[in-house]
Design a protein around this motif. Structure first.
Motif, PDB file in Angstrom:
ATOM      1  N   ASP A  34       0.844  -1.194   0.000  1.00  0.00           N
ATOM      2  CA  ASP A  34       0.000   0.000   0.000  1.00  0.00           C
ATOM      3  C   ASP A  34       0.883   1.248   0.000  1.00  0.00           C
ATOM      4  O   ASP A  34       1.902   1.302   0.698  1.00  0.00           O
ATOM      5  CB  ASP A  34      -0.898  -0.020   1.236  1.00  0.00           C
ATOM      6  CG  ASP A  34      -1.766   1.210   1.361  1.00  0.00           C
ATOM      7  OD1 ASP A  34      -2.832   1.235   0.742  1.00  0.00           O
ATOM      8  OD2 ASP A  34      -1.341   2.154   2.076  1.00  0.00           O
ATOM      9  N   ARG A  35       0.489   2.254  -0.757  1.00  0.00           N
ATOM     10  CA  ARG A  35       1.309   3.446  -0.919  1.00  0.00           C
ATOM     11  C   ARG A  35       1.577   4.148   0.412  1.00  0.00           C
ATOM     12  O   ARG A  35       2.696   4.565   0.705  1.00  0.00           O
ATOM     13  CB  ARG A  35       0.603   4.400  -1.882  1.00  0.00           C
ATOM     14  CG  ARG A  35       1.317   5.699  -2.216  1.00  0.00           C
ATOM     15  CD  ARG A  35       2.499   5.447  -3.103  1.00  0.00           C
ATOM     16  NE  ARG A  35       3.748   5.460  -2.350  1.00  0.00           N
ATOM     17  CZ  ARG A  35       4.915   5.093  -2.847  1.00  0.00           C
ATOM     18  NH1 ARG A  35       4.992   4.607  -4.066  1.00  0.00           N
ATOM     19  NH2 ARG A  35       5.997   5.145  -2.116  1.00  0.00           N
ATOM     20  N   ARG A  36       0.558   4.263   1.248  1.00  0.00           N
ATOM     21  CA  ARG A  36       0.742   4.953   2.530  1.00  0.00           C
ATOM     22  C   ARG A  36       1.642   4.156   3.466  1.00  0.00           C
ATOM     23  O   ARG A  36       2.475   4.731   4.175  1.00  0.00           O
ATOM     24  CB  ARG A  36      -0.615   5.218   3.175  1.00  0.00           C
ATOM     25  CG  ARG A  36      -1.455   6.272   2.449  1.00  0.00           C
ATOM     26  CD  ARG A  36      -2.865   6.309   2.983  1.00  0.00           C
ATOM     27  NE  ARG A  36      -3.548   5.025   2.755  1.00  0.00           N
ATOM     28  CZ  ARG A  36      -4.792   4.767   3.141  1.00  0.00           C
ATOM     29  NH1 ARG A  36      -5.487   5.680   3.792  1.00  0.00           N
ATOM     30  NH2 ARG A  36      -5.342   3.596   2.893  1.00  0.00           N
ATOM     31  N   ASP A  37       1.488   2.819   3.466  1.00  0.00           N
ATOM     32  CA  ASP A  37       2.356   1.994   4.300  1.00  0.00           C
ATOM     33  C   ASP A  37       3.807   2.107   3.841  1.00  0.00           C
ATOM     34  O   ASP A  37       4.736   2.164   4.663  1.00  0.00           O
ATOM     35  CB  ASP A  37       1.910   0.531   4.243  1.00  0.00           C
ATOM     36  CG  ASP A  37       0.565   0.301   4.906  1.00  0.00           C
ATOM     37  OD1 ASP A  37       0.132   1.170   5.689  1.00  0.00           O
ATOM     38  OD2 ASP A  37      -0.052  -0.749   4.638  1.00  0.00           O
ATOM     39  N   ASP A  96       5.184   4.665   2.295  1.00  0.00           N
ATOM     40  CA  ASP A  96       5.689   5.991   2.685  1.00  0.00           C
ATOM     41  C   ASP A  96       6.152   5.983   4.137  1.00  0.00           C
ATOM     42  O   ASP A  96       7.209   6.544   4.473  1.00  0.00           O
ATOM     43  CB  ASP A  96       4.597   7.048   2.500  1.00  0.00           C
ATOM     44  CG  ASP A  96       4.313   7.347   1.032  1.00  0.00           C
ATOM     45  OD1 ASP A  96       5.142   6.975   0.184  1.00  0.00           O
ATOM     46  OD2 ASP A  96       3.264   7.945   0.752  1.00  0.00           O
ATOM     47  N   SER A  97       5.371   5.353   5.004  1.00  0.00           N
ATOM     48  CA  SER A  97       5.747   5.280   6.421  1.00  0.00           C
ATOM     49  C   SER A  97       7.026   4.465   6.593  1.00  0.00           C
ATOM     50  O   SER A  97       7.888   4.811   7.416  1.00  0.00           O
ATOM     51  CB  SER A  97       4.612   4.645   7.235  1.00  0.00           C
ATOM     52  OG  SER A  97       3.437   5.424   7.174  1.00  0.00           O
ATOM     53  N   HIS A 100      10.074   6.572   5.571  1.00  0.00           N
ATOM     54  CA  HIS A 100      10.383   7.556   6.612  1.00  0.00           C
ATOM     55  C   HIS A 100      11.093   6.885   7.788  1.00  0.00           C
ATOM     56  O   HIS A 100      12.075   7.418   8.322  1.00  0.00           O
ATOM     57  CB  HIS A 100       9.099   8.231   7.094  1.00  0.00           C
ATOM     58  CG  HIS A 100       9.310   9.170   8.238  1.00  0.00           C
ATOM     59  ND1 HIS A 100       9.871  10.422   8.106  1.00  0.00           N
ATOM     60  CD2 HIS A 100       9.053   9.027   9.573  1.00  0.00           C
ATOM     61  CE1 HIS A 100       9.951  11.011   9.283  1.00  0.00           C
ATOM     62  NE2 HIS A 100       9.452  10.184  10.183  1.00  0.00           N
TER      63      HIS A 100
END
Length: 635
Positions: free
Chosen positions: A219-222, A224-225, A228
Motif C-alpha cells: 500500500d502506498r501509505r504503508d 511511505d511510512s 520515513h
C-alpha cells in the motif's frame, strides 16, 4: 455439457494432474506426485484410481511408496520448501492410525507455512457397516471421525460425503495450497464408500487450470511510512525470515542492504538470505544466534522484519530488543505476521516490497546509509564471531585430528567439503543451534533447518523430498541418535527409489540438547541419557549397546564408519560423491559434554520450578527471575 463417468477417487486424481501454478511467467505442476500407504480405507479408492491413471515413468500422477505416514508428509514438505512453495505433493492414507499419523506432519507444514495435500480415508458416509474397522465411535456425535484431529493443524479442511461435493472442495483446496498468505496443510477427508462411487463429471473439471501466484505490492501509505522509518533510523537491523526464500527475494534484499548498509541477521528459516561472506550479513539472531547479531539487536532503534513470524527463539522470548526507543517495521505477505511486535506493517510480497522500498529511498533520500561508525561496529563484530567459528571447527591441539570429534568439528569437516550446490537438512536436537550459529551458508537454498516445529524424525524423509525437487545436487540429512531412532524407516524408500541422499548419524548417547536445557533449569539431565540403569535405578550406567550404523545398513543404506576427525573427513568426501544412499556414522563427544559451539548468546524463557528442595533447581530459579525481569511487551 460433456461429462466423464469416473469414481470420486479417479476424478480427484485426474483433476490433480491438471493443476498448475505460475509465478513470474514460470509454470509448474501444483501437485507433482502422490505418496501413499494403502489400507481398507483407500486401497479401493485412491489406490485403484492411481493404477487406473497409469503407473511408471511419465504417469499422469507419479506415485511414491512410503513406510510411515508422518514421514510421507515430511518428504512432501521437504519437496515443497525446495520448490519455493510453488509445487507440492499429496499424501494418501487409510482410515484410523494411518490418518492420525498425519497429524504431526500436518502441524509441521502449517506452522512452517508450507503446502501439502492430505487425502486420508474416512469411515463410511452411508454407514452400512457401523462401526467399520478402525472407526472411532463417540457417544455425543455420529459424524466425528479421527480425521477431525486434523482440523486444527490444517489451513483448509473438508469431508467429501457426496460425489458432487468434490468439485468445490477440490477447488478450495487448490486455492489455499497456491496462496502464499494462506498455505499450509490442506485436508480432504474421503469416506471409503464415496471414493469408490461413480459420478458423471463435467469435462471442464479436468481442464488445465493455472493458479497464478501473485506478488502483492505494498500500500502506498504503508510504504511511505516505511521509507520515513528507515531514513530516520541510526541503528537499524534487518531480520530475514523464511519469506525471503519463499518469495525468491534474495537479490532484492542484497540490493537494499548494498544501498543502505543495514546489517542483516537471519532466523533459522531465513538463514542464507545473504551469503555468509556478504559484508552486511551478521549471522543468526535469537537464542541460537551469534554475538554479533544479538549485540546489534539489543541496541537497534529500528528492526525490519522481512518474511518472519517472530518466534520466541528469534525474539529471545521478548528479552532481546532492549533499546527503549526500538520500533518494528514488518514486510510480510501475511497480515497476521505483519502486525506482530506492534510493528508498522507492510503487507506485501517480500521481493516486491523490498524493491519498492529500495527505489523510494533512493528517490526521496538519495545516498541515505547507516553511519560509518555503525558499519565498522558490526563489521568488527562479524569478524570476531568468524574467529570463534574457526576455533570451534578446527582441532586445536596436536593429535586432536586422531580423536573423536566434537559436534562442531563434524560441521567443520562438512564445511570444508561442500559447495553452494550442497543442501543441509536438520530439525531437532542440539544440531539446529550449532548450525544456526556456526554454519557458513554459501547458497540461498543450502540451509534447510525446520525449526518452526523442530520435529524429530524430519530429516531423512525431508531429504528425500528435497532431492526429488533438486535432482543431481548433494543432499545431506544431519541426525543425532535421538532423532534417528524416531524415524529411520524412509531409508528404505531412498534405497527403493535410489535417491542418493547422504545421512550423517551423530552418536552422542542421548538427547544432548534437552539434556543441556534440563541442567540449565535445575532438572539435572533427568531422563535424557541413553544409558543402562545403574544399581540406584538411575540411567547412569554404561551407554546402551546399540549399533545405529548396523541398523542403518540393515535398511539398505551404505554406511561408512568414522572414528576420528581424520576418518570423518575422508568418509564425508566419499559419501558426497556416492551415487547411492550413503550414511556416515560417527560417535561424537557424549551428551554430558558441550558440542564445541559457543554457548547461547541470548536467553530463552523455559519456566523453572518456583519452589524446590534440590539446590540445582533453587539456583536455576534465581537465574530465571533475573532474566525474566528483562522481558517486555512491544506496544
Amino acid at each position: 455439457m460433456t461429462t466423464r463417468r469416473l469414481t470420486v477417487a479417479q476424478a480427484l486424481v485426474a483433476f490433480l494432474a491438471h493443476q498448475h501454478t505460475e509465478r513470474d511467467g514460470r509454470r509448474q505442476r501444483l501437485i507433482a506426485a502422490t505418496w501413499g500407504i494403502f489400507g481398507h480405507g483407500n486401497v479401493a479408492g485412491i489406490g485403484q484410481a492411481l493404477v487406473e491413471s497409469g503407473t511408471g515413468p511419465g504417469a499422469p500422477m507419479p506415485y511414491y511408496q512410503g513406510r510411515n505416514e508422518q514421514a510421507m508428509v515430511h518428504a512432501a514438505v521437504g519437496y515443497a520448501r525446495q520448490s519455493r512453495r510453488l509445487s507440492a505433493h499429496a499424501v494418501t492414507t487409510s482410515i484410523g492410525p494411518g490418518a492420525t499419523n498425519l497429524v504431526t506432519g500436518a502441524a509441521l507444514a502449517t506452522i512452517n507455512r508450507l503446502p501439502v495435500l492430505l487425502l486420508p480415508g474416512d469411515s463410511f458416509a452411508t454407514r452400512p457397516a457401523d462401526p467399520v474397522l478402525q472407526q472411532l465411535e463417540t457417544a455425543y456425535a455420529g459424524d466425528v471421525s479421527v480425521n477431525d484431529a486434523l482440523r486444527p493443524v490444517s489451513r483448509y479442511f473438508d469431508r467429501v460425503t457426496r460425489p458432487e461435493a468434490l468439485i468445490p472442495a477440490a477447488l478450495q483446496a487448490m486455492r489455499v495450497l497456491a496462496d502464499p498468505a494462506e498455505t499450509g496443510a490442506v485436508t480432504l477427508a474421503l469416506p471409503q464408500d464415496v471414493q469408490a462411487e461413480a459420478y458423471d463429471w463435467p469435462e471442464d473439471f479436468f481442464a488445465d487450470r493455472v493458479w497464478r501466484v501473485a506478488r502483492p505490492r505494498p500500500d502506498r501509505r504503508d510504504l511511505d511510512s516505511a521509507v520515513h522509518a528507515v531514513a530516520a533510523a541510526r541503528r537499524p537491523l534487518l531480520v530475514a525470515g523464511g519469506g525471503v526464500h519463499h518469495s525468491e527475494a534474495e537479490e532484492a534484499l542484497a540490493a537494499f542492504v548494498d544501498a543502505t548498509g543495514i546489517p542483516v541477521a537471519s532466523t533459522q528459516a531465513g538463514k542464507g538470505s545473504l551469503p555468509y561472506d556478504h559484508p552486511c550479513d551478521v549471522g543468526a539472531i535469537g537464542h541460537t544466534g551469534t554475538a554479533a547479531a544479538n549485540d546489534l539487536a539489543r541496541g537497534a532503534d529500528l528492526v525490519i522484519g522481512v518474511g518472519t513470524r517472530w518466534s520466541d527463539f528469534t525474539t529471545a522470548s521478548s528479552t532481546l530488543f532492549q533499546n527503549p526507543a526500538v520500533r518494528f517495521l514488518n514486510l510480510n505477505v501475511t497480515s497476521f505476521d505483519a502486525h506482530k511486535m506492534a510493528g508498522l506493517s507492510v503487507v506485501a510480497d517480500a521481493r516486491a516490497a523490498l524493491a519498492e522500498l529500495t527505489g523510494d529511498l533512493a528517490a526521496r533520500h538519495p545516498g541515505v546509509r547507516v553511519p560509518d561508525a555503525y558499519a565498522r561496529e558490526y563489521g568488527e563484530g562479524k569478524a570476531r564471531w568468524e574467529r570463534l567459528v574457526d576455533a570451534a571447527y578446527e582441532p586445536r591441539r596436536p593429535g586432536e585430528a586422531d580423536l573423536r570429534p566434537t559436534q562442531a568439528q563434524v560441521l567443520g569437516a562438512l564445511d570444508a567439503l561442500v559447495t553452494e550446490d550442497d543442501i543441509l537438512i536438520n530439525a531437532a536436537g542440539s544440531l539446529p543451534g550449532d548450525l544456526h550459529k556456526l554454519w557458513r551458508t554459501r547458497g540461498s537454498d543450502q540451509y534447510h533447518v525446520e525449526y518452526g516445529y523442530s520435529c524429530m524424525g524430519y530429516e531423512i524423509p525431508a531429504a528425500i523430498g528435497v532431492a526429488m525437487a533438486a535432482p543431481g545436487r548433494p543432499v545431506w540429512a544431519l541426525v543425532g541418535d535421538g532423532t534417528y531412532l524416531m524415524n529411520p524407516t524412509e531409508i528404505v524408500t531412498a534405497v527403493q527409489e535410489n535417491v542418493p541422499i547422504k545421512v550423517v548419524i551423530l552418536q552422542n548417547h542421548g538427547y544432548a540438547s534437552i539434556g543441556g536445557l534440563s541442567e540449565a533449569v535445575g532438572a539435572e539431565r533427568f531422563g535424557t541419557a541413553y544409558r543402562l540403569r545403574a544399581v540406584d535405578g538411575t540411567y547412569t550406567g554404561a551407554p546402551l549397546p546399540v549399533d545405529l550404523a548396523a541398523n542403518a545398513a540393515s535398511l539398505g543404506l551404505r554406511v561408512i564408519r568414522a572414528r576420528t576427525v581424520h576418518d570423518l573427513r575422508e568418509a564425508l568426501a566419499e559419501a558426497r560423491w556416492s551415487d547411492v544412499p550413503t550414511g556416515v556414522y560417527v560417535e561424537t563427544e557424549t551428551a554430558d559434554t558441550v558440542s564445541g559451539a559457543p554457548p547461547a548468546q541470548a536467553w530463552w524463557d523455559v519456566p523453572v520450578a518456583q519452589t524446590a528442595d534440590r539446590p540445582s533447581a533453587i539456583k536455576a530459579r534465581e537465574e530465571y527471575e533475573r532474566q525474566v525481569a528483562a522481558r517486555r511487551r512491544h506496544l
